[in-house]
Design a protein around this motif. Structure first.
Motif, PDB file in Angstrom:
ATOM      1  N   THR A   1      -3.456  -3.053   4.792  1.00 28.68           N
ATOM      2  CA  THR A   1      -2.189  -3.677   4.417  1.00 28.68           C
ATOM      3  C   THR A   1      -2.344  -5.140   4.022  1.00 28.68           C
ATOM      4  OG1 THR A   1      -1.720  -4.270   6.713  1.00 28.68           O
ATOM      5  CG2 THR A   1      -0.824  -2.175   5.918  1.00 28.68           C
ATOM      6  N   GLY A   2      -3.491  -5.727   4.273  1.00 27.01           N
ATOM      7  CA  GLY A   2      -3.710  -7.130   3.973  1.00 27.01           C
ATOM      8  C   GLY A   2      -4.374  -7.327   2.624  1.00 27.01           C
ATOM      9  N   PRO A   3      -4.824  -8.542   2.358  1.00 28.13           N
ATOM     10  CA  PRO A   3      -5.513  -8.800   1.091  1.00 28.13           C
ATOM     11  C   PRO A   3      -6.834  -8.044   1.036  1.00 28.13           C
ATOM     12  CG  PRO A   3      -5.641 -10.717   2.527  1.00 28.13           C
ATOM     13  CD  PRO A   3      -4.733  -9.741   3.189  1.00 28.13           C
ATOM     14  N   ARG A   4      -7.270  -7.764  -0.167  1.00 28.55           N
ATOM     15  CA  ARG A   4      -8.507  -7.009  -0.363  1.00 28.55           C
ATOM     16  C   ARG A   4      -9.694  -7.868   0.043  1.00 28.55           C
ATOM     17  NH1 ARG A   4     -10.434  -5.240  -6.244  1.00 28.55           N
ATOM     18  NH2 ARG A   4     -10.092  -7.467  -6.445  1.00 28.55           N
ATOM     19  N   GLY A   5     -10.542  -7.323   0.885  1.00 28.65           N
ATOM     20  CA  GLY A   5     -11.750  -8.011   1.319  1.00 28.65           C
ATOM     21  C   GLY A   5     -12.975  -7.225   0.878  1.00 28.65           C
ATOM     22  N   PHE A   6     -14.126  -7.832   1.020  1.00 30.68           N
ATOM     23  CA  PHE A   6     -15.373  -7.149   0.677  1.00 30.68           C
ATOM     24  C   PHE A   6     -16.467  -7.623   1.617  1.00 30.68           C
ATOM     25  CE2 PHE A   6     -15.151 -11.042  -1.710  1.00 30.68           C
ATOM     26  CZ  PHE A   6     -16.446 -11.549  -1.686  1.00 30.68           C
ATOM     27  N   ARG A   7     -17.503  -6.831   1.710  1.00 30.01           N
ATOM     28  CA  ARG A   7     -18.616  -7.140   2.591  1.00 30.01           C
ATOM     29  C   ARG A   7     -19.776  -7.750   1.808  1.00 30.01           C
ATOM     30  NH1 ARG A   7     -18.055  -6.812   7.767  1.00 30.01           N
ATOM     31  NH2 ARG A   7     -16.482  -5.380   8.465  1.00 30.01           N
ATOM     32  N   VAL A   8     -20.372  -8.761   2.399  1.00 28.30           N
ATOM     33  CA  VAL A   8     -21.619  -9.332   1.925  1.00 28.30           C
ATOM     34  C   VAL A   8     -22.586  -9.109   3.082  1.00 28.30           C
ATOM     35  CG1 VAL A   8     -22.817 -11.414   1.169  1.00 28.30           C
ATOM     36  CG2 VAL A   8     -20.411 -11.078   0.570  1.00 28.30           C
TER      37      VAL A   8
END
Length: 64
Positions: free
Chosen positions: A34-41
């Motif tokens: 439901t939150g902003p789109r995040g990504f993994r590094v």
């Protein structure tokens, strides 16, 4: 948002501080999608400031 967004990718702690919410809220939003789109590094979670801006703008449009 009153403060300008930084030019670098945001950590969950940065995002919690920016939005004035507890860090656990950021992780709950991620789990519930439901939150902003995040990504993994690697194993680190990051957020693109432009994605955060778009997410906040969509919340403001829904509220209007």
């Amino acid at each position: 948002m009153k403060r300008p967004l930084p030019d670098r990718y945001l950590t969950p702690i940065d995002l919690a501080d920016l939005l004035g919410v507890p860090i656990e809220t950021i992780y709950q939003w991620r789990r519930k999608d439901t939150g902003p789109r995040g990504f993994r590094v690697g194993r680190h979670l990051r957020y693109d400031p432009e994605d955060v801006r778009a997410w906040v703008a969509s919340l403001m449009e829904e509220a209007a």
